[in-house]
Design a protein around this motif. Structure first.
Motif, PDB file in Angstrom:
ATOM      1  N   LEU A  13      17.872 -30.775 -21.898  1.00  0.00           N
ATOM      2  CA  LEU A  13      18.049 -32.100 -22.094  1.00  0.00           C
ATOM      3  C   LEU A  13      16.867 -33.185 -21.842  1.00  0.00           C
ATOM      4  CD1 LEU A  13      21.414 -34.239 -21.197  1.00  0.00           C
ATOM      5  CD2 LEU A  13      19.097 -35.121 -20.539  1.00  0.00           C
ATOM      6  N   VAL A  14      16.241 -32.953 -20.630  1.00  0.00           N
ATOM      7  CA  VAL A  14      15.088 -33.566 -20.213  1.00  0.00           C
ATOM      8  C   VAL A  14      13.872 -33.350 -21.202  1.00  0.00           C
ATOM      9  CG1 VAL A  14      13.409 -34.009 -18.549  1.00  0.00           C
ATOM     10  CG2 VAL A  14      15.586 -33.869 -17.720  1.00  0.00           C
ATOM     11  N   VAL A  15      13.568 -32.039 -21.530  1.00  0.00           N
ATOM     12  CA  VAL A  15      12.606 -31.697 -22.511  1.00  0.00           C
ATOM     13  C   VAL A  15      12.742 -32.108 -23.681  1.00  0.00           C
ATOM     14  CG1 VAL A  15      11.201 -29.775 -23.243  1.00  0.00           C
ATOM     15  CG2 VAL A  15      12.048 -29.750 -21.020  1.00  0.00           C
ATOM     16  N   THR A  16      13.946 -32.075 -24.288  1.00  0.00           N
ATOM     17  CA  THR A  16      13.958 -32.665 -25.746  1.00  0.00           C
ATOM     18  C   THR A  16      13.760 -34.265 -25.692  1.00  0.00           C
ATOM     19  OG1 THR A  16      16.336 -32.508 -25.306  1.00  0.00           O
ATOM     20  CG2 THR A  16      15.432 -30.654 -26.320  1.00  0.00           C
ATOM     21  N   LEU A  29      15.190 -32.946 -32.252  1.00  0.00           N
ATOM     22  CA  LEU A  29      15.141 -33.029 -30.704  1.00  0.00           C
ATOM     23  C   LEU A  29      16.059 -33.935 -30.197  1.00  0.00           C
ATOM     24  CD1 LEU A  29      11.404 -32.691 -30.176  1.00  0.00           C
ATOM     25  CD2 LEU A  29      12.751 -31.134 -29.762  1.00  0.00           C
ATOM     26  N   ALA A  30      16.364 -35.061 -30.807  1.00  0.00           N
ATOM     27  CA  ALA A  30      17.223 -36.281 -30.409  1.00  0.00           C
ATOM     28  C   ALA A  30      18.807 -35.401 -30.504  1.00  0.00           C
ATOM     29  CB  ALA A  30      17.095 -37.269 -31.089  1.00  0.00           C
ATOM     30  N   GLY A  31      18.828 -34.729 -31.702  1.00  0.00           N
ATOM     31  CA  GLY A  31      20.290 -34.038 -31.875  1.00  0.00           C
ATOM     32  C   GLY A  31      20.566 -33.268 -30.526  1.00  0.00           C
ATOM     33  N   VAL A  32      19.426 -32.377 -30.337  1.00  0.00           N
ATOM     34  CA  VAL A  32      19.746 -31.439 -29.251  1.00  0.00           C
ATOM     35  C   VAL A  32      19.840 -32.069 -28.020  1.00  0.00           C
ATOM     36  CG1 VAL A  32      18.279 -29.318 -27.892  1.00  0.00           C
ATOM     37  CG2 VAL A  32      18.136 -29.518 -30.428  1.00  0.00           C
ATOM     38  N   TYR A  33      19.074 -33.137 -27.797  1.00  0.00           N
ATOM     39  CA  TYR A  33      19.310 -33.887 -26.497  1.00  0.00           C
ATOM     40  C   TYR A  33      20.882 -34.289 -26.540  1.00  0.00           C
ATOM     41  CZ  TYR A  33      19.552 -38.172 -23.754  1.00  0.00           C
ATOM     42  OH  TYR A  33      19.987 -39.221 -22.854  1.00  0.00           O
ATOM     43  N   GLN A  34      21.482 -34.779 -27.535  1.00  0.00           N
ATOM     44  CA  GLN A  34      22.803 -35.352 -27.545  1.00  0.00           C
ATOM     45  C   GLN A  34      23.526 -34.357 -27.372  1.00  0.00           C
ATOM     46  OE1 GLN A  34      23.734 -38.172 -26.738  1.00  0.00           O
ATOM     47  NE2 GLN A  34      23.440 -39.773 -28.089  1.00  0.00           N
ATOM     48  N   LEU A  35      23.425 -33.186 -27.975  1.00  0.00           N
ATOM     49  CA  LEU A  35      24.277 -31.918 -27.821  1.00  0.00           C
ATOM     50  C   LEU A  35      24.508 -31.505 -26.272  1.00  0.00           C
ATOM     51  CD1 LEU A  35      25.773 -29.386 -28.958  1.00  0.00           C
ATOM     52  CD2 LEU A  35      23.603 -28.257 -29.012  1.00  0.00           C
ATOM     53  N   CYS A  36      23.426 -31.576 -25.778  1.00  0.00           N
ATOM     54  CA  CYS A  36      23.240 -31.200 -24.279  1.00  0.00           C
ATOM     55  C   CYS A  36      24.090 -32.158 -23.619  1.00  0.00           C
ATOM     56  CB  CYS A  36      21.827 -31.158 -23.803  1.00  0.00           C
ATOM     57  SG  CYS A  36      20.923 -29.872 -24.567  1.00  0.00           S
ATOM     58  N   ALA A  37      23.880 -33.446 -23.817  1.00  0.00           N
ATOM     59  CA  ALA A  37      24.744 -34.679 -23.239  1.00  0.00           C
ATOM     60  C   ALA A  37      26.152 -34.450 -23.432  1.00  0.00           C
ATOM     61  CB  ALA A  37      23.964 -36.019 -23.454  1.00  0.00           C
ATOM     62  N   ALA A  38      26.613 -34.093 -24.376  1.00  0.00           N
ATOM     63  CA  ALA A  38      27.957 -33.722 -24.696  1.00  0.00           C
ATOM     64  C   ALA A  38      28.362 -32.630 -23.991  1.00  0.00           C
ATOM     65  CB  ALA A  38      28.154 -33.800 -26.403  1.00  0.00           C
ATOM     66  N   LEU A  39      27.725 -31.618 -23.751  1.00  0.00           N
ATOM     67  CA  LEU A  39      28.056 -30.462 -23.135  1.00  0.00           C
ATOM     68  C   LEU A  39      28.523 -30.582 -21.668  1.00  0.00           C
ATOM     69  CD1 LEU A  39      25.971 -27.633 -24.863  1.00  0.00           C
ATOM     70  CD2 LEU A  39      28.557 -28.000 -25.198  1.00  0.00           C
ATOM     71  N   VAL A  40      27.792 -31.508 -21.109  1.00  0.00           N
ATOM     72  CA  VAL A  40      27.794 -31.884 -19.755  1.00  0.00           C
ATOM     73  C   VAL A  40      29.305 -31.943 -19.069  1.00  0.00           C
ATOM     74  CG1 VAL A  40      27.368 -33.435 -17.817  1.00  0.00           C
ATOM     75  CG2 VAL A  40      25.371 -32.798 -19.488  1.00  0.00           C
ATOM     76  N   PRO A  41      30.124 -33.101 -19.496  1.00  0.00           N
ATOM     77  CA  PRO A  41      31.494 -32.944 -19.278  1.00  0.00           C
ATOM     78  C   PRO A  41      32.393 -31.840 -19.485  1.00  0.00           C
ATOM     79  CG  PRO A  41      31.169 -34.598 -21.238  1.00  0.00           C
ATOM     80  CD  PRO A  41      29.896 -33.934 -20.700  1.00  0.00           C
ATOM     81  N   ARG A  62      12.022 -36.060 -23.834  1.00  0.00           N
ATOM     82  CA  ARG A  62      10.652 -36.435 -23.737  1.00  0.00           C
ATOM     83  C   ARG A  62      10.059 -36.274 -25.095  1.00  0.00           C
ATOM     84  NH1 ARG A  62       5.962 -33.950 -19.875  1.00  0.00           N
ATOM     85  NH2 ARG A  62       4.170 -34.958 -20.640  1.00  0.00           N
ATOM     86  N   PHE A  63      10.033 -34.996 -25.524  1.00  0.00           N
ATOM     87  CA  PHE A  63       9.204 -34.776 -26.881  1.00  0.00           C
ATOM     88  C   PHE A  63       9.657 -35.532 -28.064  1.00  0.00           C
ATOM     89  CE2 PHE A  63       7.914 -31.459 -23.902  1.00  0.00           C
ATOM     90  CZ  PHE A  63       6.398 -31.453 -23.923  1.00  0.00           C
ATOM     91  N   GLY A  64      10.992 -35.691 -28.150  1.00  0.00           N
ATOM     92  CA  GLY A  64      11.790 -36.171 -29.409  1.00  0.00           C
ATOM     93  C   GLY A  64      11.225 -37.566 -29.261  1.00  0.00           C
ATOM     94  N   ALA A  65      11.381 -38.459 -28.006  1.00  0.00           N
ATOM     95  CA  ALA A  65      10.922 -39.740 -27.990  1.00  0.00           C
ATOM     96  C   ALA A  65       9.568 -40.048 -28.375  1.00  0.00           C
ATOM     97  CB  ALA A  65      11.317 -40.271 -26.586  1.00  0.00           C
ATOM     98  N   ARG A  66       8.512 -38.988 -28.049  1.00  0.00           N
ATOM     99  CA  ARG A  66       7.250 -39.328 -28.272  1.00  0.00           C
ATOM    100  C   ARG A  66       7.080 -39.039 -29.899  1.00  0.00           C
ATOM    101  NH1 ARG A  66       3.314 -34.792 -25.502  1.00  0.00           N
ATOM    102  NH2 ARG A  66       3.871 -36.175 -23.531  1.00  0.00           N
ATOM    103  N   ASN A  67       7.620 -38.219 -30.486  1.00  0.00           N
ATOM    104  CA  ASN A  67       7.594 -38.007 -31.827  1.00  0.00           C
ATOM    105  C   ASN A  67       7.978 -39.430 -32.844  1.00  0.00           C
ATOM    106  OD1 ASN A  67       6.560 -35.327 -33.315  1.00  0.00           O
ATOM    107  ND2 ASN A  67       7.507 -34.586 -31.304  1.00  0.00           N
ATOM    108  N   LEU A  68       9.262 -39.674 -32.327  1.00  0.00           N
ATOM    109  CA  LEU A  68       9.653 -40.974 -32.909  1.00  0.00           C
ATOM    110  C   LEU A  68       8.902 -42.167 -32.498  1.00  0.00           C
ATOM    111  CD1 LEU A  68      13.515 -40.060 -32.182  1.00  0.00           C
ATOM    112  CD2 LEU A  68      12.115 -40.036 -34.320  1.00  0.00           C
TER     113      LEU A  68
END
Length: 562
Positions: free
Chosen positions: A73-76, A28-40, A78-84
């Protein structure tokens, strides 16, 4: 409880036993960073394909895409941080429980570490070790971000993409060279902190005796020296880590800035579009954080490894006593030709149900006897309980039959009642144990009675009150054979007489059946015993009742009537 031999094994086990939450959170953290990298990248696409062309439909479509990316980005996150966070908290908890179980092993942990140092390992080092589960997803997501951005930059401009792909490994390789130094500094810091904690624990515990002999200034000076060493080690570790962090931040910023300058030059010369220029600038700014994460990886790993090494050192430590299997026949205690520390060929016999006093004018003899009966190790001769060698008796069984209460015992945060009863509510025996130890007076002095709060180590009680509460706890446990070492040194004469009568009545009254050994020079306690053994220079010098020895033995009389 699995045995681990190295810090690396501790870290591998932490990953293995938290795998589900760790890898779910990492994904989930990887998906989050993927989304963040896609923004620009998406912003640049919107500029080139919608704003520059004036296509409203394209603007709406790409804006909706950008909004969807933000939602993911927001969903991943939240749930990624919860698991970790759950994985980190559970690993820290499991390590603390495992370390505590090892330290409190009934067969006694063999370690040269003091209490304060063991406390530091159980708290700080366990926490640092569990942080590995935070480092893995951070590094993984940073790699995802760098990879996506590098591919985007390659598609926009090969020189820009190659700059990222070449520069990052070079920067990381340079920074990794400092990892062994960081590990050494962090380990030294933790070792020195453990020594300071151990000394502080000893000084606080022995503060009253130090004041009594006027040695508090010497104790303060010693702690000041140890604390300075700890401070120096902390400063060295901090300087090393801060220098590393500063260098990594500087290199990351320079790399991002260099990419931005190259992109500006390419835009001015028409090699990339305005939208692509915006993507490059946004990606360069975005890459500062993952660059920084990858740059500090060696420092994180070194700190976690140093902490894990200290955890492993405790977990792999052996225990003192063998796994006993013998079952004693009764609770008769017999020491035959025992040599242990200052004890030199000691013979001692305590029959079941007998109340025996042991007088040892040399404090080292008394301490050695009490310690030997608590941990029968490192001696020659025989220490027999019910005809079986004490060290070969099953430890749970041995502790049920024989309890050796040390002179200096600790109380715990809670109430008077919880300190006396612990895991046993005591039933009707609680009042009897409190009266026998004169601890009922402690409860009567406070409006809350047995609910009176007790602070850490019983610091809000006087020395005599602590002794009485600890004695009540030992009496309530009701072991068939109880060994007491100087249980009344901090109480007044009237209370001491009440304690002597209480022990006699509770353990040797009409019910009988209990055996008690009291190691003391108190004539009040000795007068309540059935028999007294006088130990001089590590051997038995005389035996008899207290009255007989006072009348017939000058050495005994001088030892107890001074």
């Amino acid at each position: 409880m699995s045995k681990v031999s190295t810090g690396s094994a501790v870290l591998r086990r932490a990953v293995a036993r938290n795998g589900r939450r760790l890898w779910t959170g990492t994904a989930l953290a990887g998906v989050y960073q993927l989304c963040a990298a896609l923004v620009p990248i998406l912003v640049g696409v919107i500029v080139d394909r919608a704003v520059a062309t004036g296509a409203v439909t394209a603007l709406l479509a790409w804006t909706a895409t950008l909004a969807l990316v933000y939602l993911v980005l927001v969903v991943t996150y939240r749930f990624g941080a919860r698991n970790l966070q759950r994985a980190i908290a559970e690993e820290g908890h499991q390590l603390r429980v495992e370390l505590a179980a090892k330290i409190l092993h009934p067969r006694v942990l063999r370690t040269g570490r003091h209490t304060g140092d063991l406390l530091a390992v159980t708290t700080t080092d366990a926490e640092y070790t569990s942080y590995l589960l935070d480092h893995i997803p951070r590094v993984t997501s940073a790699l995802v971000a760098v990879t996506v951005s590098a591919v985007a930059l390659l598609l926009i401009s090969t020189p820009l993409g190659l700059t990222v792909l070449i520069a990052i490994p070079v920067v990381l390789a340079v920074l990794t060279l400092t990892a062994p130094l960081i590990a050494r500094r962090v380990k030294e810091q933790q070792d020195q902190a453990g020594r300071a904690s151990a000394l502080a624990t000893d000084l606080v515990t022995g503060l009253r005796p130090l004041r009594g002999i006027g040695a508090q200034d010497a104790g303060t000076g010693r702690y000041r020296r140890v604390s300075r060493h700890s401070l120096a080690a902390t400063l060295r570790a901090s300087r090393t880590q801060n220098a590393y962090l500063g260098a990594s931040t500087m290199l990351s910023s320079l790399l991002a800035g260099g990419i931005a300058l190259m992109a500006g030059w390419f835009a001015l010369t028409g090699r990339i579009t305005v939208g692509q220029f915006i993507t490059v600038i946004g990606s360069a700014q975005f890459l500062v954080e993952p660059f920084g994460v990858l740059a500090v990886v060696p420092g994180w790993t070194a700190a976690a490894r140093a902490a894990a090494d200290r955890v492993a050192a405790v977990l792999r430590a052996d225990v003192v006593l063998p796994p006993g299997t013998a079952v004693p026949d009764g609770c008769e205690l017999r020491l035959t030709d025992v040599t242990y520390g200052p004890l030199a060929g000691l013979h001692l016999h305590v029959r079941a149900g007998e109340f025996v006093g042991v007088v040892a004018p040399r404090p080292a003899d008394a301490e050695a006897l009490a310690r030997l009966l608590a941990v029968p190790d490192g001696h020659t001769g025989d220490v027999l309980l019910g005809g079986e060698r004490l060290e070969t008796v099953d430890r749970d069984r041995a502790r049920h039959l024989l309890h050796s209460e040390p002179h200096r015992t600790d109380l715990f945060t809670g109430t008077l009642a919880t300190n006396v009863t612990l895991h046993d509510d005591g039933g009707g025996r609680l009042d009897e144990a409190l009266r026998a130890a004169a601890a009922d007076e402690v409860a009567h002095l406070h409006p809350a009675g047995l609910r009176m709060p007790v602070t850490e180590r019983g610091a809000n009680l006087s020395g005599g009150q602590r002794q009485r509460v600890a004695l009540a706890r030992a009496l309530l446990a009701g072991p068939p054979l109880l060994v007491l070492h100087d249980p009344t040194t901090a109480v007044d004469a009237v209370t001491e007489q009440a304690v002597a009568d209480g022990i006699r009545t509770l353990r040797h009254g009409s019910d009988g059946g209990y055996g008690t050994v009291v190691i003391t020079s108190s004539p009040t306690l000795l007068a309540a015993t059935d028999r007294v053994v006088f130990v001089a220079d590590g051997v038995v010098a005389a035996e008899g009742t207290h009255a007989e020895l006072v009348a017939d033995d000058d050495s005994y009389r001088r030892a107890v009537l001074r």
